[in-house]
Scaffold this motif. Structure first.
Motif, PDB file in Angstrom:
ATOM      1  N   SER A 157      -2.894  -1.920 -10.261  1.00 35.21           N
ATOM      2  CA  SER A 157      -1.899  -1.411 -11.207  1.00 35.21           C
ATOM      3  C   SER A 157      -1.811  -2.376 -12.386  1.00 35.21           C
ATOM      4  CB  SER A 157      -0.527  -1.297 -10.538  1.00 35.21           C
ATOM      5  OG  SER A 157      -0.549  -0.366  -9.483  1.00 35.21           O
ATOM      6  N   TYR A 297      -2.226   3.924   3.482  1.00 32.72           N
ATOM      7  CA  TYR A 297      -2.994   3.090   2.569  1.00 32.72           C
ATOM      8  C   TYR A 297      -4.492   3.380   2.675  1.00 32.72           C
ATOM      9  CZ  TYR A 297       1.352   0.404   2.689  1.00 32.72           C
ATOM     10  OH  TYR A 297       2.671   0.026   2.638  1.00 32.72           O
ATOM     11  N   ASP A 362      -5.600  -0.039  -0.424  1.00 29.59           N
ATOM     12  CA  ASP A 362      -5.177   0.657  -1.642  1.00 29.59           C
ATOM     13  C   ASP A 362      -4.766  -0.401  -2.666  1.00 29.59           C
ATOM     14  OD1 ASP A 362      -4.002   2.156  -3.640  1.00 29.59           O
ATOM     15  OD2 ASP A 362      -2.934   3.489  -2.265  1.00 29.59           O
ATOM     16  N   ARG A 365      -1.595  -0.126  -5.032  1.00 31.83           N
ATOM     17  CA  ARG A 365      -0.299  -0.405  -4.414  1.00 31.83           C
ATOM     18  C   ARG A 365      -0.191  -1.852  -3.963  1.00 31.83           C
ATOM     19  NH1 ARG A 365       0.994   4.580  -0.363  1.00 31.83           N
ATOM     20  NH2 ARG A 365       2.992   3.466  -0.320  1.00 31.83           N
ATOM     21  N   ASP A 402       2.675  -4.981  -2.606  1.00 34.90           N
ATOM     22  CA  ASP A 402       2.892  -4.583  -1.219  1.00 34.90           C
ATOM     23  C   ASP A 402       1.823  -5.243  -0.363  1.00 34.90           C
ATOM     24  OD1 ASP A 402       3.259  -3.404   1.224  1.00 34.90           O
ATOM     25  OD2 ASP A 402       3.200  -1.332   0.503  1.00 34.90           O
ATOM     26  N   ALA A 405      -0.662  -3.135   1.898  1.00 36.93           N
ATOM     27  CA  ALA A 405      -1.556  -2.121   1.342  1.00 36.93           C
ATOM     28  C   ALA A 405      -3.033  -2.492   1.431  1.00 36.93           C
ATOM     29  CB  ALA A 405      -1.198  -1.857  -0.117  1.00 36.93           C
TER      30      ALA A 405
END
Length: 413
Positions: A157, A297, A362, A365, A402, A405
């Motif tokens: 992200s 995930y 993932d 995340r 997180d 993840a």
């Protein structure tokens, strides 16, 4: 009587009727069809002329846009953000980089009636530091190059902020619920406990030096070359920081969370799965890693490792002799491992005892990259004469969102 008199005055007899008292009665005559047709024809021609003029203006504007696209080497439908923002803007910035004579360019533009609100854009935003906020052209080129070269920027992200850091909340759990009968009492349930997470931006800089003679005589697009060089250096530094940065004046790399329990993240540190063999990776260990990750995930899971690790894994086979690693036959698509895409990040550690060289999960995340909006540029022709220094800086942070993840493969000792 008046009838003969009016007739003798030139009134058509079709307009006159005699009344009993001898006064004339004026009778309306039917309109001339030829005149009505002529009026309609004229109205149509006027409308057509007005429409043709407006259509001509639209066509001229469209033709002008097509010429701009052709000049930029682009085709219709191309992302217009790749077009130069303003030719005058870009030309003035290039002249400023070479000779710092942007003021003369502004005077020439003003004299010719062209747009010249350029110097203001270059000097706004960071006057207190004595520098210039880089024009959009410069900033966009750097971020474009980073997006193409940085693996983590493509899978994690990325958020932009206008403050010194990025903050979010972590839910420690604790929501209570329960089954009840139709008429039973509903006692109060427990509520969640929230903990803040803050990712502070570190400062990244580059300061290339170019001789004044080269600036004046270079036949290449200097601003493009310099932006590419700076972006390449930023990319190297960012990649190392996102993976193993200690958070001191730089992003907090995800490997730095190991061994910290809850001191860096209220959710704890990332989980690991044992490789299953001393100083080596096994197929069984990779499969266990995939299914040890939570199902939510796993759906968007992807592998991350360096090229050395991928070289070792590419030789692994299943019980039927099939390679676990499958090269991609589609241009632009990553290879796959156990059906999931593989991305390369050379800053990941090699396969050695006790290391965590391979990760799966993932990533969008798991990790966030925080870009402090704006890249600043300071042109310094005084400090290192006869060289001109281009002090370029940006602020970027990062950290784990997180920890659950992504799961890491730990090589057994």
């Amino acid at each position: 009587m008046l009838g003969p008199v009016m007739a003798s005055a030139g009134f058509p007899r079709a307009f006159l009727n005699s009344r009993p008292d001898g006064l004339p009665t004026i009778r309306a005559e039917a309109p001339d069809p030829r005149k009505v047709l002529a009026d309609l024809t004229k109205s149509h021609e006027d409308f057509k002329a007005s429409y043709d003029a407006r259509f001509g203006d639209m066509q001229a504007a469209y033709d002008g846009l097509q010429k701009q696209l052709a000049a930029a080497g682009m085709q219709p439908g191309t992302d217009l953000s790749a077009l130069p923002v303003d030719p005058e803007y870009t030309r003035t910035f290039a002249n400023w980089m070479r000779r710092d004579d942007g003021e003369q360019e502004l005077k020439r533009a003003n004299a010719s009636g062209e747009r010249a609100v350029i110097r203001t854009a270059m000097s706004s935003g960071s006057n207190q530091d004595g520098g210039y906020l880089a024009p959009v052209e410069w900033d966009r080129q750097i971020h474009k190059a980073l997006r193409l070269e940085s693996t983590l920027r493509n899978v994690c992200s990325v958020v932009s902020t206008t403050t010194g850091g990025y903050s979010t909340l972590w839910n420690l759990g604790g929501w209570g619920s329960g089954w009840v009968g139709e008429t039973a009492n509903r006692p109060q349930t427990t509520t969640a406990t929230l903990a803040p997470i803050t990712f502070k931006a570190g400062e990244l800089y580059a300061q290339p030096a170019i001789s004044q003679n080269l600036l004046e005589d270079a036949g290449l697009p200097l601003e493009d070359w310099l932006a590419t060089e700076v972006a390449d250096e930023f990319n190297k530094q960012e990649s190392v920081a996102f993976v193993s940065g200690d958070g001191v004046n730089k992003p907090q790399g995800f490997l730095s969370y190991f061994g910290t329990t809850t001191t860096l993240h209220p959710g704890g540190e990332p989980s690991v799965t044992n490789s299953g063999a001393a100083a080596a990776v096994t197929g069984d260990g990779l499969v266990k890693l995939v299914y040890a990750l939570g199902a939510r995930y796993r759906a968007n899971g992807a592998w991350l490792m360096n090229s050395s690790s991928m070289g070792a894994i590419s030789q692994l086979k299943d019980g039927q002799g099939n390679y676990l690693w499958q090269p991609s036959l589609i241009l632009g698509q990553p290879p796959t491992l156990i059906g999931k895409p593989v991305y390369f990040e050379e800053s990941m550690p090699d396969i050695t005892a006790g290391a965590v060289p391979i990760a799966f999960g993932d990533w969008s995340r798991f990790y966030v990259i925080n870009d402090r909006v704006g890249t600043s540029l300071l042109r310094d022709p005084y400090t290192a004469k006869p060289y001109v220094l281009f002090y370029t800086r940006k602020r970027v942070g990062g950290g784990i969102l997180d920890p659950r993840a992504v799961r890491f493969l730990k090589i057994a000792a």
